[in-house]
Design a protein around this motif. Structure first.
Motif, PDB file in Angstrom:
ATOM      1  N   GLU A  83       0.829  -1.206   0.000  1.00 49.45           N
ATOM      2  CA  GLU A  83       0.000   0.000   0.000  1.00 49.45           C
ATOM      3  C   GLU A  83       0.862   1.254   0.000  1.00 49.45           C
ATOM      4  O   GLU A  83       0.545   2.242  -0.683  1.00 49.45           O
ATOM      5  CB  GLU A  83      -0.947  -0.024   1.199  1.00 49.45           C
ATOM      6  CG  GLU A  83      -2.074  -1.043   1.057  1.00 49.45           C
ATOM      7  CD  GLU A  83      -2.978  -1.109   2.276  1.00 49.45           C
ATOM      8  OE1 GLU A  83      -2.646  -0.463   3.297  1.00 49.45           O
ATOM      9  OE2 GLU A  83      -4.012  -1.796   2.209  1.00 49.45           O
ATOM     10  N   GLU A  87       0.895   4.030  -2.996  1.00 52.19           N
ATOM     11  CA  GLU A  87       0.659   5.450  -2.717  1.00 52.19           C
ATOM     12  C   GLU A  87       1.776   6.297  -3.310  1.00 52.19           C
ATOM     13  O   GLU A  87       1.530   7.342  -3.934  1.00 52.19           O
ATOM     14  CB  GLU A  87       0.583   5.663  -1.208  1.00 52.19           C
ATOM     15  CG  GLU A  87       0.032   7.014  -0.795  1.00 52.19           C
ATOM     16  CD  GLU A  87      -1.447   7.173  -1.102  1.00 52.19           C
ATOM     17  OE1 GLU A  87      -1.851   8.317  -1.416  1.00 52.19           O
ATOM     18  OE2 GLU A  87      -2.181   6.171  -1.046  1.00 52.19           O
ATOM     19  N   PRO A  92      -3.155   4.160  -5.578  1.00 54.84           N
ATOM     20  CA  PRO A  92      -3.498   3.629  -4.262  1.00 54.84           C
ATOM     21  C   PRO A  92      -3.999   2.188  -4.340  1.00 54.84           C
ATOM     22  O   PRO A  92      -4.763   1.831  -5.245  1.00 54.84           O
ATOM     23  CB  PRO A  92      -4.610   4.565  -3.779  1.00 54.84           C
ATOM     24  CG  PRO A  92      -4.414   5.825  -4.563  1.00 54.84           C
ATOM     25  CD  PRO A  92      -3.907   5.386  -5.901  1.00 54.84           C
TER      26      PRO A  92
END
Length: 227
Positions: A83, A87, A92
């Motif tokens: 994650e 990002e 995302p």
């Protein structure tokens, strides 16, 4: 006609692969950086990470625990790391849905068929829109991208004719052609994804940083121009 050099890129990828989503996000940043300098045309090629995945899918955590012998703690740490990478790359990732349900793994062969049809029916740019929509559907929206009606919904949302897309999914010749493309990739040495093949001959594996992709595209453009 544009006088810019043109570089063709075949991207071997699977909808279930988070590194494929991250890798493409970074590749797209490189292409944007080169806008006005080099024309880049990308095509998506089929690669199934889990060709034996059942139609009903499996829990991602259960699949990773069984196949890769990871503990729940290791899986959670891995997901948090992914994650963070997503990002940073501008794509995302979420391994838990809004309803708290854990991420799932789906069989992606029908998705690969749909992508191959999209390339033939509408060209590389439309195929890329569909591919990105499928990645977003899986990693950000937690839609069941292994299900026929969900795939048709996504295709229709991206401007494709729903009936034509449904006919494509029913086309046995398209299934055979997709299997042949998968086999071609394996025979060419594609054994992991993402794999970016520039001008049909220069392989760059993995989710590289944008500057690596940009440098590769520039170098390949020089080689193509010199031929």
């Amino acid at each position: 006609m544009s006088d810019k050099p043109k570089v063709m890129v075949d991207i071997w990828s699977d909808v279930m692969c988070p590194w494929c989503a991250i890798g493409y996000a970074q590749f797209a940043r490189a292409v944007k950086e080169l806008d006005g300098e080099i024309e880049v045309e990308a095509r998506w090629m089929p690669f199934e990470l889990n060709p034996d995945m059942p139609p009903e899918g499996k829990s991602q955590a259960d699949h990773i625990a069984k196949v890769h012998q990871r503990t729940p703690e290791q899986i959670s740490e891995m997901q948090q790391g992914m994650e963070a990478r997503g990002e940073a790359a501008g794509f995302p990732l979420s391994f838990t849905g809004d309803d708290g349900e854990p991420a799932m793994m789906w069989n992606t062969f029908e998705a690969h068929k749909l992508l191959r049809w999209a390339l033939t029916a509408a060209g590389p740019e439309a195929q890329t829109r569909l591919k990105v929509a499928l990645l977003e559907a899986h990693f950000q929206q937690h839609r069941h991208v292994g299900e026929r009606e969900v795939l048709l919904d996504i295709a229709e949302e991206q401007g494709f004719d729903r009936q034509a897309a449904a006919a494509a999914l029913d086309d046995e010749a398209l299934a055979i052609a997709t299997r042949m493309e998968e086999r071609r990739g394996v025979e060419a040495g594609i054994n992991s994804v993402p794999s970016f093949v520039f001008a049909g001959r220069y392989l760059v594996p993995g989710a590289q940083e944008p500057e690596v992709f940009a440098a590769t595209i520039r170098k390949v453009a020089e080689l193509v121009e010199a031929v």
